[in-house]
Scaffold this active site. Structure first.
Site, PDB file in Angstrom:
ATOM      1  N   THR A  86      62.254 -22.432 -14.800  1.00 39.81           N
ATOM      2  CA  THR A  86      61.267 -23.056 -13.915  1.00 39.81           C
ATOM      3  C   THR A  86      61.186 -22.254 -12.635  1.00 39.81           C
ATOM      4  OG1 THR A  86      61.500 -25.299 -14.698  1.00 39.81           O
ATOM      5  CG2 THR A  86      60.844 -25.065 -12.416  1.00 39.81           C
TER       6      THR A  86
ATOM      7  N   ARG B  15      57.093 -35.443 -23.354  1.00 35.73           N
ATOM      8  CA  ARG B  15      58.093 -35.526 -22.273  1.00 35.73           C
ATOM      9  C   ARG B  15      57.599 -34.797 -21.016  1.00 35.73           C
ATOM     10  NH1 ARG B  15      61.171 -31.620 -19.077  1.00 35.73           N
ATOM     11  NH2 ARG B  15      63.157 -32.555 -18.549  1.00 35.73           N
ATOM     12  N   VAL B  16      57.797 -35.422 -19.878  1.00 32.38           N
ATOM     13  CA  VAL B  16      57.471 -34.795 -18.595  1.00 32.38           C
ATOM     14  C   VAL B  16      58.749 -34.758 -17.766  1.00 32.38           C
ATOM     15  CG1 VAL B  16      56.194 -35.108 -16.434  1.00 32.38           C
ATOM     16  CG2 VAL B  16      55.040 -35.485 -18.614  1.00 32.38           C
ATOM     17  N   GLY B  17      59.014 -33.614 -17.162  1.00 37.17           N
ATOM     18  CA  GLY B  17      60.228 -33.483 -16.352  1.00 37.17           C
ATOM     19  C   GLY B  17      59.972 -33.746 -14.884  1.00 37.17           C
ATOM     20  N   ASP B  18      60.849 -33.224 -14.066  1.00 41.73           N
ATOM     21  CA  ASP B  18      60.744 -33.425 -12.614  1.00 41.73           C
ATOM     22  C   ASP B  18      59.685 -32.534 -11.964  1.00 41.73           C
ATOM     23  OD1 ASP B  18      62.498 -31.228 -13.385  1.00 41.73           O
ATOM     24  OD2 ASP B  18      62.662 -30.884 -11.225  1.00 41.73           O
TER      25      ASP B  18
ATOM     26  N   THR C  94      65.313 -27.042  -9.823  1.00 39.07           N
ATOM     27  CA  THR C  94      65.293 -26.469 -11.155  1.00 39.07           C
ATOM     28  C   THR C  94      66.435 -27.118 -11.924  1.00 39.07           C
ATOM     29  OG1 THR C  94      65.388 -24.426 -12.445  1.00 39.07           O
ATOM     30  CG2 THR C  94      66.736 -24.495 -10.470  1.00 39.07           C
ATOM     31  N   GLY C  95      66.366 -27.078 -13.241  1.00 40.33           N
ATOM     32  CA  GLY C  95      67.440 -27.682 -14.031  1.00 40.33           C
ATOM     33  C   GLY C  95      66.957 -28.915 -14.763  1.00 40.33           C
ATOM     34  N   MET C  96      67.889 -29.710 -15.220  1.00 42.94           N
ATOM     35  CA  MET C  96      67.550 -30.835 -16.077  1.00 42.94           C
ATOM     36  C   MET C  96      66.773 -31.908 -15.307  1.00 42.94           C
ATOM     37  SD  MET C  96      67.353 -31.787 -19.020  1.00 42.94           S
ATOM     38  CE  MET C  96      68.096 -30.260 -19.608  1.00 42.94           C
ATOM     39  N   GLY C  97      65.487 -31.979 -15.616  1.00 46.73           N
ATOM     40  CA  GLY C  97      64.577 -32.811 -14.834  1.00 46.73           C
ATOM     41  C   GLY C  97      64.956 -34.276 -14.765  1.00 46.73           C
TER      42      GLY C  97
END
Ligand code: SD4
Length: 324
Positions: free
Chosen positions: A181, A209-212, A232-235
């Site tokens: 990201t 799925r939608v992340g952060d 960045t990283g696991m949303g």
């Protein structure tokens, strides 16, 4: 005598004022500007273009959009834009958002077929009364704005997907499948902040799925009086803590950019420390305040970010981390 007294009076007043001015000048922090920072090593190329604009007096908003588009257009960056890893149905779905110094923001999520979601997000911000458009609606809007429909799944990412399908195991590899990201923050010559964030999200995610990254307050937030932050990283972990908004709020209360990022990473650690997910969890934040001071912090080693200022040539910095 009267005349002499008057002169003396003026001398005393003048030296008092001069003295006061020089102390307040000393107390005033020197503002470093322009500044651009962005996540991961593809941030280096992104910074180069953003810097070109900033140094020529263009706005932070233009700079962040132009900067992150480099990662969106690069098929070798496999978690942003063109060539992004697909979801578990083999579809490339993109999330992005952008924010300016006046709290204007725009966002798109679960967008397919458009190479530059960041520019669509900017159009949402500038051309609609809304902040966020998703899925089919976002695509229709993009097409109406003149964006071209493209095939985003490259042969390289398709091959990776087919290999993944063999076991269909959803267990991201830290700093590899999660690591692309691009989030960028900039402070321009006028002292205004802007930020952008764009991604194809977690690879092999569930369809829909939608992340952060497209969520204002999670993947990106800024307050032009205080500073800006991005993630960045696991949303999922970043959304649960309203990560970027928290970093900005902590800076408002006096924390340095690095200390603010660290505190939010600590909060995430606290939530996950007994969870099986911790094993493959990585999160990282970057932050930039109004004085042009910047910093970062992440959960595990391996996260780096690119920085460019007038006195610092575009270079990668390793973020400090929690889990040794
Ligand atoms: C997401 N935060 O969709 C993104 C992925 C990411 O570095 O940042 N990767 O959860």
């Amino acid at each position: 005598m009267r005349f002499l007294k008057a002169i003396l009076f003026f001398i005393v007043i003048f030296s008092f004022n001069a003295c006061e001015n020089s102390t307040s000048k000393k107390e005033k922090k020197q503002i470093i500007k322009p500044v651009v920072i962005s996540t991961w090593n593809h941030g280096l190329v992104a910074n180069e273009l953003a810097w070109e604009l900033l140094i020529n007096g263009r706005s932070a908003l233009d700079a962040v959009e132009v900067g992150v588009k480099t990662a969106e257009a690069n098929p070798d960056v496999q978690t942003v834009g063109l060539g992004g890893f697909p979801d578990r149905e083999g579809k490339v779905t993109l999330d992005a958002c952008i924010m300016d110094q006046n709290n204007n923001c725009g966002s798109v999520a679960f967008l397919q077929h458009i190479k530059h979601p960041i520019s669509v997000a900017r159009k949402v911000m500038e051309e609609t009364p809304h902040v966020m458009l998703v899925g089919e609606g976002a695509l229709q809007f993009a097409l109406a704005q003149g964006f071209k429909k493209e095939k985003l799944l490259t042969e390289k990412s398709k091959k990776a997907y087919e290999e993944w399908l063999v076991n269909s195991n959803y267990k991201p590899i830290i700093n590899i499948e999660n690591h692309d990201t691009i989030s960028m923050l900039a402070l321009d010559e006028n002292g205004n902040l802007s930020g952008a964030c764009t991604t194809s999200g977690a690879s092999w995610k569930m369809h829909g799925r939608v992340g952060d990254s497209p969520i204002i307050g999670a993947g990106l937030f800024l307050d032009n009086e205080v500073g800006a932050a991005a993630a960045t990283g696991m949303g999922e972990a970043i959304i649960k803590t309203a990560g970027s908004a928290m970093v900005v709020e902590l800076m408002r209360h006096g924390k340095s950019p690095e200390a603010a990022c660290k505190e939010v990473v600590e909060r995430i650690y606290k939530i996950y420390k007994n969870a099986p997910d911790l094993e493959w969890l990585q999160v990282g934040f970057i932050a930039l305040n109004k004085n042009g001071e910047y910093g970062s912090y992440c959960l595990r080693p391996g996260f780096n970010y690119a920085v460019q200022t007038k006195s610092l040539d575009n270079q990668l910095m390793d973020a400090k981390y929690k889990i040794k």
